[in-house]
Scaffold this motif. Structure first.
Motif, PDB file in Angstrom:
ATOM      1  N   ASP A 146      24.175  46.202  52.079  1.00 21.41           N
ATOM      2  CA  ASP A 146      24.679  45.519  51.336  1.00 21.41           C
ATOM      3  C   ASP A 146      23.591  44.466  50.627  1.00 21.41           C
ATOM      4  O   ASP A 146      23.634  43.617  50.505  1.00 21.41           O
ATOM      5  N   SER A 147      23.385  44.975  48.837  1.00 20.70           N
ATOM      6  CA  SER A 147      23.588  43.749  47.653  1.00 20.70           C
ATOM      7  C   SER A 147      24.275  44.578  46.727  1.00 20.70           C
ATOM      8  O   SER A 147      23.798  45.743  46.526  1.00 20.70           O
ATOM      9  N   TRP A 148      23.825  43.635  45.729  1.00 18.43           N
ATOM     10  CA  TRP A 148      24.433  44.008  44.479  1.00 18.43           C
ATOM     11  C   TRP A 148      24.122  43.053  43.831  1.00 18.43           C
ATOM     12  O   TRP A 148      23.402  41.712  44.111  1.00 18.43           O
ATOM     13  N   GLN A 149      23.691  43.062  42.124  1.00 15.93           N
ATOM     14  CA  GLN A 149      24.355  42.434  41.213  1.00 15.93           C
ATOM     15  C   GLN A 149      24.984  42.292  40.253  1.00 15.93           C
ATOM     16  O   GLN A 149      25.327  43.041  39.675  1.00 15.93           O
ATOM     17  N   GLN A 150      25.329  40.820  39.578  1.00 12.30           N
ATOM     18  CA  GLN A 150      26.351  41.148  39.004  1.00 12.30           C
ATOM     19  C   GLN A 150      25.535  40.206  37.904  1.00 12.30           C
ATOM     20  O   GLN A 150      24.901  38.785  38.380  1.00 12.30           O
ATOM     21  N   CYS A 151      26.596  40.047  36.556  1.00  6.37           N
ATOM     22  CA  CYS A 151      26.191  39.556  35.031  1.00  6.37           C
ATOM     23  C   CYS A 151      27.529  38.877  34.722  1.00  6.37           C
ATOM     24  O   CYS A 151      28.483  40.241  34.258  1.00  6.37           O
ATOM     25  N   SER A 152      27.271  37.691  34.035  1.00  8.87           N
ATOM     26  CA  SER A 152      28.866  37.694  33.556  1.00  8.87           C
ATOM     27  C   SER A 152      29.277  38.172  32.453  1.00  8.87           C
ATOM     28  O   SER A 152      27.506  38.217  31.391  1.00  8.87           O
ATOM     29  N   GLY A 153      29.877  38.182  32.012  1.00 10.92           N
ATOM     30  CA  GLY A 153      31.042  38.690  30.652  1.00 10.92           C
ATOM     31  C   GLY A 153      30.537  37.068  30.020  1.00 10.92           C
ATOM     32  O   GLY A 153      30.359  37.653  28.103  1.00 10.92           O
ATOM     33  N   ILE A 182      35.904  26.549  39.265  1.00 11.13           N
ATOM     34  CA  ILE A 182      34.994  27.004  40.650  1.00 11.13           C
ATOM     35  C   ILE A 182      36.136  28.250  41.023  1.00 11.13           C
ATOM     36  O   ILE A 182      36.424  28.929  40.209  1.00 11.13           O
ATOM     37  N   ILE A 183      34.320  29.239  40.214  1.00  7.39           N
ATOM     38  CA  ILE A 183      34.419  30.553  40.960  1.00  7.39           C
ATOM     39  C   ILE A 183      34.061  31.244  42.023  1.00  7.39           C
ATOM     40  O   ILE A 183      33.436  30.777  42.739  1.00  7.39           O
ATOM     41  N   GLN A 184      35.421  31.833  42.826  1.00 10.41           N
ATOM     42  CA  GLN A 184      34.839  32.768  44.283  1.00 10.41           C
ATOM     43  C   GLN A 184      34.208  34.549  43.879  1.00 10.41           C
ATOM     44  O   GLN A 184      35.051  34.865  42.577  1.00 10.41           O
ATOM     45  N   LEU A 185      32.853  34.750  44.474  1.00 11.50           N
ATOM     46  CA  LEU A 185      32.641  36.192  43.831  1.00 11.50           C
ATOM     47  C   LEU A 185      32.622  36.277  45.850  1.00 11.50           C
ATOM     48  O   LEU A 185      32.710  35.156  46.133  1.00 11.50           O
ATOM     49  N   PRO A 186      32.585  37.413  45.877  1.00  8.39           N
ATOM     50  CA  PRO A 186      32.485  38.863  45.310  1.00  8.39           C
ATOM     51  C   PRO A 186      33.338  38.510  44.517  1.00  8.39           C
ATOM     52  O   PRO A 186      34.643  39.001  44.908  1.00  8.39           O
ATOM     53  N   CYS A 187      33.227  39.441  43.155  1.00  7.87           N
ATOM     54  CA  CYS A 187      34.464  39.907  42.405  1.00  7.87           C
ATOM     55  C   CYS A 187      35.048  41.560  42.606  1.00  7.87           C
ATOM     56  O   CYS A 187      34.627  41.844  43.949  1.00  7.87           O
ATOM     57  N   ALA A 192      28.344  46.069  36.939  1.00  2.00           N
ATOM     58  CA  ALA A 192      27.239  44.801  36.155  1.00  2.00           C
ATOM     59  C   ALA A 192      27.509  43.795  35.327  1.00  2.00           C
ATOM     60  O   ALA A 192      26.583  43.090  35.846  1.00  2.00           O
ATOM     61  N   VAL A 193      28.826  44.645  35.241  1.00  2.11           N
ATOM     62  CA  VAL A 193      28.879  42.315  34.054  1.00  2.11           C
ATOM     63  C   VAL A 193      30.196  42.920  34.579  1.00  2.11           C
ATOM     64  O   VAL A 193      31.693  44.014  34.455  1.00  2.11           O
ATOM     65  N   TYR A 194      30.854  41.797  34.300  1.00  2.27           N
ATOM     66  CA  TYR A 194      32.117  41.246  35.491  1.00  2.27           C
ATOM     67  C   TYR A 194      32.806  39.597  33.784  1.00  2.27           C
ATOM     68  O   TYR A 194      32.030  39.556  33.218  1.00  2.27           O
ATOM     69  N   LEU A 195      34.091  40.211  34.352  1.00  2.00           N
ATOM     70  CA  LEU A 195      35.037  38.552  33.327  1.00  2.00           C
ATOM     71  C   LEU A 195      35.273  37.746  34.125  1.00  2.00           C
ATOM     72  O   LEU A 195      35.526  38.072  35.516  1.00  2.00           O
ATOM     73  N   PRO A 196      35.427  36.171  34.278  1.00  4.98           N
ATOM     74  CA  PRO A 196      35.645  35.637  35.042  1.00  4.98           C
ATOM     75  C   PRO A 196      37.354  35.892  35.084  1.00  4.98           C
ATOM     76  O   PRO A 196      37.971  35.294  36.208  1.00  4.98           O
ATOM     77  N   GLU A 197      38.204  36.849  34.521  1.00  2.00           N
ATOM     78  CA  GLU A 197      39.491  36.693  35.241  1.00  2.00           C
ATOM     79  C   GLU A 197      39.223  37.488  35.901  1.00  2.00           C
ATOM     80  O   GLU A 197      40.375  38.019  36.904  1.00  2.00           O
ATOM     81  N   ASP A 198      38.840  38.156  36.137  1.00  2.00           N
ATOM     82  CA  ASP A 198      38.352  39.459  37.140  1.00  2.00           C
ATOM     83  C   ASP A 198      37.919  39.060  38.830  1.00  2.00           C
ATOM     84  O   ASP A 198      37.633  39.303  40.157  1.00  2.00           O
ATOM     85  N   CYS A 199      37.187  37.676  39.053  1.00  2.00           N
ATOM     86  CA  CYS A 199      37.662  36.797  40.231  1.00  2.00           C
ATOM     87  C   CYS A 199      38.669  35.637  40.345  1.00  2.00           C
ATOM     88  O   CYS A 199      38.687  35.124  39.438  1.00  2.00           O
ATOM     89  N   ARG A 200      38.916  35.079  40.880  1.00  2.84           N
ATOM     90  CA  ARG A 200      39.701  33.719  41.414  1.00  2.84           C
ATOM     91  C   ARG A 200      38.875  32.647  41.431  1.00  2.84           C
ATOM     92  O   ARG A 200      37.877  32.300  41.060  1.00  2.84           O
ATOM     93  N   SER A 201      39.958  31.917  39.978  1.00  2.00           N
ATOM     94  CA  SER A 201      38.597  30.587  39.373  1.00  2.00           C
ATOM     95  C   SER A 201      39.779  29.431  39.611  1.00  2.00           C
ATOM     96  O   SER A 201      40.917  29.403  39.796  1.00  2.00           O
TER      97      SER A 201
END
Length: 370
Positions: A146-153, A182-187, A192-201
């Motif tokens: 398992d591997s992936w890359q995410q970039c913030s919007g 403080i942001i929790q990943l994985p979303c 490839a691009v995610y927004l902060p609202e996609d994650c627990r903050s």
């Protein structure tokens, strides 16, 4: 009859001596540094950067068991496996302008069991004006699974990254409000691009400590330690957003520099003028004198898991490792670390308390109980 008696004797020895069949991996595991063996702590191996290209810094990330180290130069990561002796090179991500990413932090979760049952890694870096996170799971002789890359919007500013099991956590500064989150990943969204609202903050709990004048540096998340002008020292869990415990320094002076043990039950610290080394027990609130420092500044302090030994790297600008028994105050001069042209860029003690690593411009120095 003789053969039968020998067989009975053989099985009797096995029954009462199961340690004879302890696995090689377990018997070869490095010992946890403690007051009982501190005089045997010494440099056991070096990693010379000259063998791998040009390095500008001795920065590195260290796994929980001390068996894997990740360093980097301007073009690539270098992962050193101390068990196999293998080295793996991974080019740094590059943006549209073909400029290598600016790496902010890296976290290794390499909790060792007999079969290396769990391992993962995450990196956070700046690329094309935004921050990205690369996550790798199931590391064994290189990365697989398992591997992936995410970039913030958003163009937020990352501060640190850490792992809690299979979960990635980030500390970032929101550039619209300039508040730390403080942001929790994985979303839930692995695009490839995610927004902060996609994650627990969650808000940064340290904003609640309005009396704090010092945030102790080099404390590994999820813990944080603050200190007020009148000596109130607070231990926080920024991942859960809560105050864990607090204590008051005996002299009512602020703690300005120090380190926690792995379970965050104790805190080794010094005052702003380096008069003395002291130990706070967060379970009892006691602040106890350990030893005089006589004004000697330490670049790095560490505390063993049992809180029975304090370790200093580069005390009084001397290129050496010093330790103290926190119960008796006895001091140990353990010797010089590898030759460097400046003070160390980084030093870390592994979470399991077995491995001290010191990094500078010439390479890495690994210290263990020999």
């Amino acid at each position: 009859m003789v053969k039968w008696r020998m067989l009975v004797l053989f099985f009797t020895i096995i029954m009462f001596n199961p340690s004879l069949f302890t696995s090689t991996a377990e018997s070869d595991a490095p010992a946890v540094i403690s007051a009982a063996n501190i005089t045997s702590l010494r440099s056991v191996s070096h990693i010379d950067f000259a063998d791998y290209g040009e390095f500008e810094s001795g920065w590195f990330a260290l796994s929980e068991d001390g068996n894997r180290i990740r360093a980097m130069n301007t073009t690539a990561f270098y992962d050193f496996d101390l068990i196999t002796g293998e080295t793996y090179r991974t080019p740094l991500p590059r943006g549209r302008d073909n400029i290598p990413a600016q790496v902010v932090d890296s976290a290794l979760n390499f909790r060792t069991t007999f079969d290396f049952s769990y391992r993962s890694q995450a990196d956070v870096y700046l690329l094309n004006g935004v921050y990205c996170v690369s996550y790798f799971g199931d590391w064994s002789g290189g990365f697989s699974g398992d591997s992936w890359q995410q970039c913030s919007g958003h163009a937020d500013i990352p501060q640190s990254i850490w792992l809690d099991g299979a979960t990635v956590w980030l500390e970032v500064v929101d550039t619209t409000t300039w508040k730390t989150q403080i942001i929790q990943l994985p979303c839930a969204n692995r695009a490839a691009v995610y927004l902060p609202e996609d994650c627990r903050s969650i808000p940064h709990v340290l904003a609640e400590d309005t009396q704090a004048i010092v945030l102790i540096g080099r404390i590994s998340p999820p813990y944080a330690v603050t200190s007020s002008a009148d000596g109130v020292v607070k231990l926080w869990d920024i991942q859960e957003g809560r105050l864990i415990s607090s204590a008051i320094t005996a002299a009512g002076v602020p703690a300005v520099f120090g380190q926690l043990n792995t379970d965050a039950t104790h805190f080794i610290w010094r005052d702003e003028n380096s008069h003395s080394l002291r130990l706070i027990n967060f379970m009892t609130g006691e602040d106890r004198f350990i030893a005089p420092l006589n004004g000697a500044y330490a670049q790095y302090f560490f505390l063993t898991p049992a809180a029975d030994v304090a370790i200093a790297v580069n005390l009084g600008f001397e290129p050496s490792v010093i330790a103290w028994n926190t119960r008796t105050g006895q001091r140990y001069n353990l010797g010089a670390y590898r030759a460097c042209t400046r003070i160390p860029d980084m030093a870390r003690l592994s979470d399991d308390g077995t491995t001290l690593v010191i990094g500078c411009d010439t390479g890495l120095d690994i210290w263990r109980i020999e």
